[in-house]
Motif scaffolding. Structure first.
Motif, PDB file in Angstrom:
ATOM      1  N   ARG A  42      62.014  60.216  38.661  1.00  0.00           N
ATOM      2  CA  ARG A  42      63.245  60.736  38.051  1.00  0.00           C
ATOM      3  C   ARG A  42      62.956  62.039  37.306  1.00  0.00           C
ATOM      4  NH1 ARG A  42      66.551  56.474  34.666  1.00  0.00           N
ATOM      5  NH2 ARG A  42      64.621  56.341  33.458  1.00  0.00           N
ATOM      6  N   SER A  43      63.922  62.953  37.359  1.00  0.00           N
ATOM      7  CA  SER A  43      63.766  64.256  36.706  1.00  0.00           C
ATOM      8  C   SER A  43      64.933  64.516  35.768  1.00  0.00           C
ATOM      9  CB  SER A  43      63.707  65.372  37.755  1.00  0.00           C
ATOM     10  OG  SER A  43      62.668  65.139  38.681  1.00  0.00           O
ATOM     11  N   LYS A  66      70.160  63.905  33.427  1.00  0.00           N
ATOM     12  CA  LYS A  66      69.465  63.708  34.684  1.00  0.00           C
ATOM     13  C   LYS A  66      69.660  64.910  35.621  1.00  0.00           C
ATOM     14  CE  LYS A  66      69.352  59.574  36.556  1.00  0.00           C
ATOM     15  NZ  LYS A  66      69.758  58.350  37.297  1.00  0.00           N
ATOM     16  N   VAL A  67      68.556  65.322  36.252  1.00  0.00           N
ATOM     17  CA  VAL A  67      68.608  66.345  37.287  1.00  0.00           C
ATOM     18  C   VAL A  67      68.571  65.696  38.663  1.00  0.00           C
ATOM     19  CG1 VAL A  67      67.457  68.366  38.270  1.00  0.00           C
ATOM     20  CG2 VAL A  67      67.460  68.015  35.783  1.00  0.00           C
ATOM     21  N   ARG A  68      67.684  64.690  38.813  1.00  0.00           N
ATOM     22  CA  ARG A  68      67.521  64.001  40.098  1.00  0.00           C
ATOM     23  C   ARG A  68      67.081  62.574  39.853  1.00  0.00           C
ATOM     24  NH1 ARG A  68      63.501  63.341  44.089  1.00  0.00           N
ATOM     25  NH2 ARG A  68      61.932  64.351  42.795  1.00  0.00           N
ATOM     26  N   SER A  69      67.629  61.611  40.645  1.00  0.00           N
ATOM     27  CA  SER A  69      67.262  60.208  40.506  1.00  0.00           C
ATOM     28  C   SER A  69      65.901  59.969  41.132  1.00  0.00           C
ATOM     29  CB  SER A  69      68.293  59.328  41.219  1.00  0.00           C
ATOM     30  OG  SER A  69      69.555  59.491  40.640  1.00  0.00           O
ATOM     31  N   GLU A 129      60.801  70.550  41.949  1.00  0.00           N
ATOM     32  CA  GLU A 129      61.828  69.950  42.809  1.00  0.00           C
ATOM     33  C   GLU A 129      61.384  68.632  43.441  1.00  0.00           C
ATOM     34  OE1 GLU A 129      65.297  69.311  44.803  1.00  0.00           O
ATOM     35  OE2 GLU A 129      64.987  71.042  43.483  1.00  0.00           O
ATOM     36  N   ASP A 130      60.132  68.566  43.891  1.00  0.00           N
ATOM     37  CA  ASP A 130      59.696  67.425  44.696  1.00  0.00           C
ATOM     38  C   ASP A 130      58.906  66.376  43.915  1.00  0.00           C
ATOM     39  OD1 ASP A 130      57.584  69.123  44.278  1.00  0.00           O
ATOM     40  OD2 ASP A 130      56.750  68.941  46.297  1.00  0.00           O
ATOM     41  N   TYR A 143      59.809  64.370  33.302  1.00  0.00           N
ATOM     42  CA  TYR A 143      59.639  63.626  34.552  1.00  0.00           C
ATOM     43  C   TYR A 143      59.097  62.222  34.270  1.00  0.00           C
ATOM     44  CZ  TYR A 143      59.729  68.471  36.132  1.00  0.00           C
ATOM     45  OH  TYR A 143      60.072  69.790  36.319  1.00  0.00           O
TER      46      TYR A 143
END
Length: 399
Positions: A327-328, A396-399, A322-323, A284
């Motif tokens: 970036r994740s 990348k999992v999430r921007s 998740e939250d 993260y």
């Protein structure tokens, strides 16, 4: 902008020309000015240039064809619609005074939260422009004063509930300045005058300013808001409350198109030690507001993610969080900065590279490895808790 120029730019034929040629090159239009002698082409070209900037920065104002925009510093330094609305979400009351009115974006949105508002600006041209635009936008609870902040306060009859200040951050040579003592008006003089009025004060300052140094200068600060738009840090907001002497809360806000990440923490929370570990399954990277706010330990504890190193500001966890506000990534592998060892992960020779607490820059790494920019792989060159250097290969999992 003079009244006469505002009148010219408000003519129906000029407004129609601007809309027709909105996608034209402003420079090319100026070169054709002799072919259109009846229109002020240079001023029209400047409007087109400013309107193009406003399309993304100020969509609500851009949608009104009769709004006239400034050019140069006033357009560059004005708040975006997103950041102005964020400020407005923080305050409400009976009356507001904007001591540094400028183009008027902040006051326009802030004034929605107050019964009445005063716009104070030393530039006669900006006052004329604000009056015109506020009229076109149907804003009728604002009074205008062509004065300096100091002149206005010396003559003020009734104190406001809130004073907003966005001090000029350029010197007499039009060069940018970032220290509080270099700004205009002088906050060291203005703020004590406002506190005597028992009013709250909201100050907008440069994102390049050192928050610790600002807190040493500004009295009675209750909150510092660090505001980013799409992970680009835009401004610092210092909320001052009369007689307040408690801890300063830091609110890191990252505004995106669809949502807003807000992380609030205190100095006491930041002083709590985090858990350190080697890289686990996920990586993260906090958003720009948290990084600027200095919430490195607080975010680690709040989201139960482990730090890789005291100074790396990268975090890891076994299970996906998740939250997390930033970036994740999923960690694919852990290796070292070696062209042959990295090659199997980069079939196209491309990767997005980030450096955190590592003795080489991104440019130096690309030169050494020949890795081009782009692709789906993310490389994080960093230092781990045991002091070893590593490169984490991620997706990348999430921007």
């Amino acid at each position: 902008m003079s009244h006469s120029l505002i009148d010219i730019l408000s003519r129906a034929d000029v407004l129609e020309f601007i809309q027709t040629h909105l996608n034209d090159d402003p420079v090319a239009l100026v070169l054709q000015s002799k072919k259109i002698p009846d229109l002020p082409i240079r001023e029209i070209a400047a409007q087109i240039q400013s309107r193009k900037k406003a399309q993304l920065k100020l969509p609500e104002w851009f949608a009104n064809q009769e709004i006239i925009f400034p050019h140069g510093v006033s357009m560059e330094q004005c708040s975006s619609e997103e950041t102005a609305k964020y400020k407005a979400s923080l305050v409400e009351g009976k009356s507001l005074a904007d001591l540094t009115g400028g183009f008027g974006i902040d006051l326009f949105y802030l004034s929605r939260q107050f019964k009445k508002a005063n716009y104070i600006e030393r530039s006669e041209e900006l006052v004329a422009l604000a009056k015109h635009n506020f009229g076109q936008l149907g804003k009728d609870n604002v009074s205008f004063f062509n004065q300096t902040a100091e002149e206005y306060l010396a003559e003020e009859k009734e104190p406001a509930s809130l004073y907003f200040i966005d001090p000029a951050r350029r010197d007499e040579s039009n060069q940018k300045v970032f220290q509080i003592e270099d700004c205009t008006p002088d906050l060291n003089l203005i703020v004590p005058m406002l506190l005597e009025r028992k009013a709250e004060v909201l100050i907008k300052l440069s994102p390049l300013l050192d928050i610790h140094l600002a807190l040493e200068v500004l009295p009675n600060v209750k909150e510092v808001h660090i505001v980013s738009v799409k992970n680009d840090c835009k401004e610092l907001l210092f909320r001052i409350v009369p007689n307040y002497s408690g801890p300063v809360n830091r609110i890191a806000a990252n505004l995106t198109k669809d949502e807003m990440d807000v992380f609030e923490f205190s100095e006491a929370q930041e002083n709590e030690s985090p858990v350190f570990s080697q890289p686990l399954n996920f990586l993260y990277e906090p958003n720009a507001s948290i990084m600027k706010a200095g919430g490195f330990n607080a975010v680690s504890n709040a989201y139960s993610v482990n730090k890789l190193h005291r100074n790396s500001h990268l975090y890891t966890s076994e299970k996906f969080v998740e939250d997390f506000p930033g970036r994740s990534f999923r960690i694919i592998d852990q290796t070292v900065l070696n062209k042959k060892k990295l090659k199997p992960f980069l079939p196209q020779g491309k990767a997005n590279i980030t450096v955190r607490n590592y003795p080489m820059t991104v440019k130096e790494i690309r030169k050494k490895t020949g890795i081009n920019e782009g692709g789906e792989i993310y490389l994080f060159a960093t230092t781990l808790m045991d002091g070893s250097l590593t490169v984490l290969v991620c997706k990348k999992v999430r921007s």
